[in-house]
Design a protein around this motif. Structure first.
Motif, PDB file in Angstrom:
ATOM      1  N   ASP A 142       0.841  -1.192   0.000  1.00 31.88           N
ATOM      2  CA  ASP A 142       0.000   0.000   0.000  1.00 31.88           C
ATOM      3  C   ASP A 142       0.877   1.242   0.000  1.00 31.88           C
ATOM      4  O   ASP A 142       1.944   1.281   0.616  1.00 31.88           O
ATOM      5  N   GLN A 188      -8.011   1.226  -7.549  1.00 30.39           N
ATOM      6  CA  GLN A 188      -9.100   0.426  -6.983  1.00 30.39           C
ATOM      7  C   GLN A 188      -8.665  -0.997  -6.679  1.00 30.39           C
ATOM      8  O   GLN A 188      -9.173  -1.622  -5.746  1.00 30.39           O
ATOM      9  N   GLY A 217      -5.781  -1.825  -5.621  1.00 32.85           N
ATOM     10  CA  GLY A 217      -4.849  -1.789  -4.498  1.00 32.85           C
ATOM     11  C   GLY A 217      -3.412  -1.957  -4.923  1.00 32.85           C
ATOM     12  O   GLY A 217      -3.107  -2.674  -5.864  1.00 32.85           O
ATOM     13  N   SER A 231      -1.261   3.245  -6.323  1.00 32.20           N
ATOM     14  CA  SER A 231      -2.203   4.346  -6.111  1.00 32.20           C
ATOM     15  C   SER A 231      -1.525   5.706  -6.064  1.00 32.20           C
ATOM     16  O   SER A 231      -2.079   6.659  -5.540  1.00 32.20           O
ATOM     17  N   ALA A 267     -11.732   7.081  -9.627  1.00 32.35           N
ATOM     18  CA  ALA A 267     -11.221   6.278  -8.506  1.00 32.35           C
ATOM     19  C   ALA A 267     -12.241   6.135  -7.397  1.00 32.35           C
ATOM     20  O   ALA A 267     -12.200   5.165  -6.622  1.00 32.35           O
ATOM     21  N   SER A 292     -11.606   4.922  -3.647  1.00 34.05           N
ATOM     22  CA  SER A 292     -10.248   4.389  -3.560  1.00 34.05           C
ATOM     23  C   SER A 292      -9.240   5.532  -3.512  1.00 34.05           C
ATOM     24  O   SER A 292      -9.265   6.402  -4.380  1.00 34.05           O
TER      25      SER A 292
END
Length: 310
Positions: free
Chosen positions: A3, A156, A158, A161, A181, A184
């Motif tokens: 992330d 979206q 993951g 981003s 998006a 997200s």
């Protein structure tokens, strides 16, 4: 795949310093790193298009990355550029950057790739490393557009981003990415020399990644905007816009920036590897005049050089 961290602010795209004989100038890399950290930037982005990545050998690329990362020594994050002809080469570069201690990589798209291939490329690249992958969307230089639908889809799904978005009209594309998006999170950085920085922030960008050689100006704009002082951010932007505009000239922007960094004592030589345009005496005189006109000089470093921006 990892992330994206919570990031924002000004990430300076660093030039790669060379000596007059065109070898990598390790000492100037260290000088430039200290100079930029003292200027107040959030982080450093190295080996991008401005960093002449495409003109370096693999050994030189590793030397440049290692020197920046080691000398930054955790004081600021260092993001490393990735540009390859295929997925295997991009993975190799990204994993190499990770092994050297990079905080993230920003990856150019594959040449002429379809939307589906670009989606798979960025997902595969993100799966190959444990540091964030930032999309570098700059069609004028790379010849490949990363469409808002692809960017939103990656956010979206993951893991991918963040984007350095440099496709005019920037405002409309930023808004479209955020709209598609939905819920997200997507972190958008502007670029293009800072020419549209104020508008990018107003549209929802969280900072900029660009090579403007007076980064203190961009830091001041960002900090005022982030604190809610939009009028103050606009005042700084408006005052220095002539310099931002002039420095971001196609084809000679790198030469202008290396000239400024040398004059400011951050690097020792203006050397640029071929192919690359140089600047002439008239251009230098024009730039010097604009620097004076906006109330700056090549002396000093850090926020104190902007005491009289209002």
């Amino acid at each position: 795949m990892v992330d994206a961290p919570s990031v924002h602010g000004v990430y300076t795209i660093c030039p790669t310093p060379f000596t007059d004989d065109m070898s990598v100038d390790v000492q100037s890399i260290r000088q430039l790193t200290d100079f930029l950290i003292e200027s107040g930037v959030t982080g450093l982005a190295i080996l991008g298009f401005l960093g002449e990545l495409h003109k370096l050998s693999d050994q030189e690329r590793r030397l440049v990355a290692k020197t920046f990362i080691d000398h930054a020594a955790g004081r600021v994050p260092v993001w490393v550029g990735v540009r390859a002809l295929g997925i295997a080469g991009a993975i190799e570069q990204a994993q190499d950057a990770q092994s050297l201690g990079a905080s993230a990589v920003f990856a150019a798209p594959l040449d002429g790739a379809s939307d589906a291939l670009l989606y798979d490329y960025y997902r595969t690249l993100a799966d190959s490393v444990k540091i964030p992958v930032v999309i570098h969307d700059f069609p004028d230089s790379f010849g490949t557009e990363v469409k808002p639908e692809v960017i939103a889809g990656l956010a979206q799904s993951g893991g991918v981003s963040m984007i350095k978005m440099e496709e005019p009209p920037v405002g409309q594309k930023i808004s479209k990415i955020i709209e598609l998006a939905g819920s997200s999170p997507v972190s958008i950085f502007g670029g293009l020399g800072g020419v549209y920085f104020l508008e990018e922030l107003q549209r929802g960008a969280i900072g900029t990644m660009t090579g403007f050689a007076f980064p203190e100006i961009l830091v001041a704009i960002y900090e005022k905007f982030a604190s809610g002082d939009v009028q103050g951010a606009a005042a700084v932007f408006d005052k220095y816009c002539p310099l931002i505009r002039y420095e971001f000239q196609p084809k000679i922007g790198l030469a202008l920036r290396k000239y400024v960094y040398q004059r400011r004592g951050a690097i020792s030589s203006q050397a640029i590897r071929s192919p690359g345009m140089r600047i002439d005496g008239t251009t230098i005189a024009e730039l010097d005049a604009i620097v004076r006109r906006v109330g700056l000089s090549y002396e000093g470093n850090g926020p104190s050089i902007l005491r009289n921006y209002s």
